[in-house]
Design an enzyme around this catalytic site. Structure first.
Site, PDB file in Angstrom:
ATOM      1  N   HIS A 189       0.840  -1.137  -0.053  1.00 40.42           N
ATOM      2  CA  HIS A 189      -0.170   0.123   0.027  1.00 40.42           C
ATOM      3  C   HIS A 189       0.988   1.273  -0.170  1.00 40.42           C
ATOM      4  O   HIS A 189       2.086   1.086   0.492  1.00 40.42           O
ATOM      5  CB  HIS A 189      -1.023  -0.092   1.232  1.00 40.42           C
ATOM      6  CG  HIS A 189      -1.841  -0.974   1.351  1.00 40.42           C
ATOM      7  ND1 HIS A 189      -2.940  -0.862   1.916  1.00 40.42           N
ATOM      8  CD2 HIS A 189      -2.203  -1.997   0.429  1.00 40.42           C
ATOM      9  CE1 HIS A 189      -3.736  -1.948   1.951  1.00 40.42           C
ATOM     10  NE2 HIS A 189      -3.211  -2.710   0.741  1.00 40.42           N
TER      11      HIS A 189
ATOM     12  N   GLU B   9       0.780   3.787   1.897  1.00 42.38           N
ATOM     13  CA  GLU B   9       1.068   4.265   3.187  1.00 42.38           C
ATOM     14  C   GLU B   9       2.603   3.557   3.666  1.00 42.38           C
ATOM     15  O   GLU B   9       3.321   3.833   4.124  1.00 42.38           O
ATOM     16  CB  GLU B   9       0.116   4.167   4.247  1.00 42.38           C
ATOM     17  CG  GLU B   9      -1.200   4.874   3.997  1.00 42.38           C
ATOM     18  CD  GLU B   9      -2.356   4.012   3.040  1.00 42.38           C
ATOM     19  OE1 GLU B   9      -1.832   3.460   2.162  1.00 42.38           O
ATOM     20  OE2 GLU B   9      -3.044   4.065   3.631  1.00 42.38           O
TER      21      GLU B   9
ATOM     22  N   CYS C 233      -6.157   1.934   5.720  1.00 40.64           N
ATOM     23  CA  CYS C 233      -6.770   0.621   6.376  1.00 40.64           C
ATOM     24  C   CYS C 233      -6.152   0.124   7.563  1.00 40.64           C
ATOM     25  O   CYS C 233      -5.194   1.006   7.983  1.00 40.64           O
ATOM     26  CB  CYS C 233      -6.614  -0.587   5.207  1.00 40.64           C
ATOM     27  SG  CYS C 233      -5.063  -1.044   5.101  1.00 40.64           S
TER      28      CYS C 233
ATOM     29  N   CYS D 207      -2.446  -0.477   7.671  1.00 40.01           N
ATOM     30  CA  CYS D 207      -1.312   0.666   7.463  1.00 40.01           C
ATOM     31  C   CYS D 207      -1.598   1.542   8.658  1.00 40.01           C
ATOM     32  O   CYS D 207      -0.470   1.957   9.139  1.00 40.01           O
ATOM     33  CB  CYS D 207      -2.063   1.492   6.398  1.00 40.01           C
ATOM     34  SG  CYS D 207      -1.609   0.851   4.643  1.00 40.01           S
TER      35      CYS D 207
END
EC number: 3.5.4.33
Length: 148
Positions: free
Chosen positions: A57, A59, A87, A90
């Site tokens: 991801h 992040e 999410c 993260c």
């Protein structure tokens, strides 16, 4: 010489640039930048499809790059700007990094960390949401609209 206004909107636009790169790569268009002392120290976008890695991801990639840049794992003097609410995975990583601030554009009603209790984020982290919300939301909506 043009003076740059280092505002939340400026840094979110940088994250949106990253989201656009993800969109062009047929990745879910989420972009992130980590800022320290008004300087972008890392930038990233989703690469889950490209790397065949569910943890890739924006992040997570931005956290790793920022920690490498700073030479330490704690980001308590930093701000993460991300186009979509992180999410839980993260958010957990952001908590461990002790990030000082999280600023996101669009809320994620299905997978966003704010839907969970008890809070996942480090108690000292300041959260700001809704920066360029419409633009951040539109890029994700358009991506999935094109997929259907």
């Amino acid at each position: 010489m043009t003076k740059i206004n280092f505002s939340d909107e400026y840094f979110m636009r940088q994250a949106l640039n990253e989201a656009q790169i993800a969109f062009q790569k047929d990745e879910i268009p989420v972009g992130a930048v980590v800022v320290c002392n008004k300087q972008i120290i890392s930038r990233a976008h989703n690469l889950t499809e490209t790397l065949n890695d569910v943890t890739a991801h924006a992040e997570m990639l931005a956290i790793t790059a920022a920690a490498e840049f700073l030479g330490g794992k704690y980001l308590n003097e930093c701000t993460l700007y991300v186009t979509l609410e992180p999410c839980t995975m993260c958010a957990g990583a952001l908590s461990w990094s002790q990030i000082g601030n999280i600023t996101f554009g669009a809320s994620d009603d299905k997978r966003g960390f704010l839907r969970h209790t008890p809070p996942i984020i480090h108690p000292k982290t300041i959260i700001k949401k809704g920066i360029l919300e419409l633009e951040c939301s539109d890029i994700v909506k358009n991506f999935f609209k094109n997929k259907r």
